[in-house]
Design a protein around this motif. Structure first.
Motif, PDB file in Angstrom:
ATOM      1  N   ALA A 102       6.069  -0.098   0.299  1.00  0.00           N
ATOM      2  CA  ALA A 102       6.882   1.118   0.238  1.00  0.00           C
ATOM      3  C   ALA A 102       6.489   2.087   1.345  1.00  0.00           C
ATOM      4  N   ILE A 103       5.191   2.155   1.611  1.00  0.00           N
ATOM      5  CA  ILE A 103       4.704   3.046   2.671  1.00  0.00           C
ATOM      6  C   ILE A 103       5.160   2.545   4.042  1.00  0.00           C
ATOM      7  N   SER A 104       5.173   1.230   4.225  1.00  0.00           N
ATOM      8  CA  SER A 104       5.664   0.675   5.491  1.00  0.00           C
ATOM      9  C   SER A 104       7.129   1.016   5.693  1.00  0.00           C
ATOM     10  N   GLU A 105       7.871   1.003   4.584  1.00  0.00           N
ATOM     11  CA  GLU A 105       9.294   1.340   4.643  1.00  0.00           C
ATOM     12  C   GLU A 105       9.501   2.825   4.921  1.00  0.00           C
ATOM     13  N   GLN A 106       8.633   3.653   4.330  1.00  0.00           N
ATOM     14  CA  GLN A 106       8.763   5.104   4.487  1.00  0.00           C
ATOM     15  C   GLN A 106       7.368   5.723   4.525  1.00  0.00           C
ATOM     16  N   PRO A 107       6.758   5.840   5.699  1.00  0.00           N
ATOM     17  CA  PRO A 107       5.369   6.306   5.810  1.00  0.00           C
ATOM     18  C   PRO A 107       5.123   7.700   5.248  1.00  0.00           C
ATOM     19  N   GLY A 108       6.160   8.520   5.202  1.00  0.00           N
ATOM     20  CA  GLY A 108       5.981   9.886   4.723  1.00  0.00           C
ATOM     21  C   GLY A 108       6.181  10.069   3.242  1.00  0.00           C
ATOM     22  N   LEU A 109       6.207   8.981   2.478  1.00  0.00           N
ATOM     23  CA  LEU A 109       6.434   9.065   1.039  1.00  0.00           C
ATOM     24  C   LEU A 109       5.126   9.370   0.325  1.00  0.00           C
ATOM     25  N   ALA A 110       4.896  10.633   0.030  1.00  0.00           N
ATOM     26  CA  ALA A 110       3.613  11.067  -0.544  1.00  0.00           C
ATOM     27  C   ALA A 110       3.327  10.390  -1.874  1.00  0.00           C
ATOM     28  N   GLU A 111       4.371  10.184  -2.677  1.00  0.00           N
ATOM     29  CA  GLU A 111       4.175   9.588  -3.996  1.00  0.00           C
ATOM     30  C   GLU A 111       3.598   8.184  -3.900  1.00  0.00           C
ATOM     31  N   ALA A 112       4.024   7.426  -2.893  1.00  0.00           N
ATOM     32  CA  ALA A 112       3.511   6.066  -2.722  1.00  0.00           C
ATOM     33  C   ALA A 112       2.033   6.090  -2.353  1.00  0.00           C
ATOM     34  N   HIS A 113       1.638   7.001  -1.474  1.00  0.00           N
ATOM     35  CA  HIS A 113       0.224   7.142  -1.119  1.00  0.00           C
ATOM     36  C   HIS A 113      -0.602   7.556  -2.346  1.00  0.00           C
ATOM     37  N   TYR A 114      -0.049   8.469  -3.133  1.00  0.00           N
ATOM     38  CA  TYR A 114      -0.750   8.916  -4.348  1.00  0.00           C
ATOM     39  C   TYR A 114      -0.939   7.775  -5.333  1.00  0.00           C
ATOM     40  N   ASN A 115       0.149   7.052  -5.613  1.00  0.00           N
ATOM     41  CA  ASN A 115       0.059   5.964  -6.588  1.00  0.00           C
ATOM     42  C   ASN A 115      -0.856   4.846  -6.100  1.00  0.00           C
TER      43      ASN A 115
END
Length: 270
Positions: free
Chosen positions: A56-69
């Motif tokens: 998910a992060i590769s798809e959208q690096p700025g997705l804070a929720e993915a980094h958090y989870n």
């Protein structure tokens, strides 16, 4: 007068793209990957979930929720250095992301950086003054540091929101014991016992209050109650606490230990 009617919204493609980079607008694929990862995490498949969060992060690096989870999942596996990096990325993307700040604080605590942990938890409270998880974790950290008055204050604030939460109420009682407020501690322990009568912790903690008041017969009553609700091995762990030092020399205590562990040698006679 008639109510104002909303005007038609106009979408600026440049604004949408900038928001997408920050993570505030989520493309379908990144959301799909997030949902899969969340489901895997709920199934206990933590490693698989971490891999999907990475996708998910590769798809959208700025997705804070993915980094958090992802950081939360890494924390669950005890991979604290990696969790720290993921959670720091989440908070860099969203400075007011209180769950990430709280989780980062607990990660720093696990890495032995208590002062930094407390600072992060206090920051989460500045952003969200009623954040219960921050109160709970600040209470636990303060208790472990020996700051019993502060710990009691944080735990009381958490319990104001959810009064029937037994573990923090038990921890509050421990703080009160350390502060010498034995009667007040027993009030909270009685509430814990009423909520969870089969959990031994509150019984042994109640015994400790009587040990410190030199009421050994009452202390033995609650030691026996606690022992009836756990294995002999766990009971031994509870009773190895220094809080029971004063009662160990009494005949009733020694007879109880002998009955609990019959293979132990008889205590020496004076």
């Amino acid at each position: 007068r008639s109510a104002f009617r909303p005007r038609e919204a106009r979408v600026d493609p440049d604004v949408v793209e900038a928001a997408r980079a920050r993570g505030s607008v989520e493309p379908t694929e990144s959301r799909r990957l997030m949902n899969v990862a969340n489901a895997l995490l709920g199934q206990g498949r933590t490693e698989d979930a971490i891999a999907k969060y990475r996708d998910a992060i590769s798809e959208q690096p700025g997705l804070a929720e993915a980094h958090y989870n992802r950081g939360r999942a890494l924390y669950e596996l005890g991979r604290f250095e990696e969790a720290e990096a993921a959670l720091e990325r989440a908070t860099s993307l969203r400075a007011d992301y209180t769950p990430a700040l709280m989780m980062l604080g607990m990660t720093e605590s696990s890495l032995g950086r208590t002062e930094k942990a407390v600072e992060l938890l206090l920051t989460s409270l500045q952003i969200c003054p009623g954040y219960r998880s921050a109160f709970l974790n600040l209470g636990l950290l303060s208790l472990l540091r020996g700051d019993y008055a502060d710990a009691a204050d944080y735990l009381e604030r958490a319990l104001e929101q959810v009064p029937d939460d037994a573990p923090p109420r038990n921890n509050l009682a421990v703080c009160l014991i350390r502060l010498g407020q034995y009667e007040e501690a027993r009030k909270h322990l009685d509430m814990v016992i009423e909520m969870h009568p089969q959990l031994p912790n509150a019984y042994f903690n109640k015994a400790i209050t009587y040990v410190y008041e030199d009421n050994f017969s009452e202390a033995m009553k609650w030691i026996r109650e606690g022992a009836a609700r756990c294995s002999p091995v766990l009971c031994q762990q509870f009773l190895s606490d220094n809080d029971f030092n004063a009662i160990r020399g009494t005949q009733e205590y020694q007879e109880f230990i002998q009955s609990l562990y019959p293979d132990l040698p008889e205590p020496p006679q004076d």
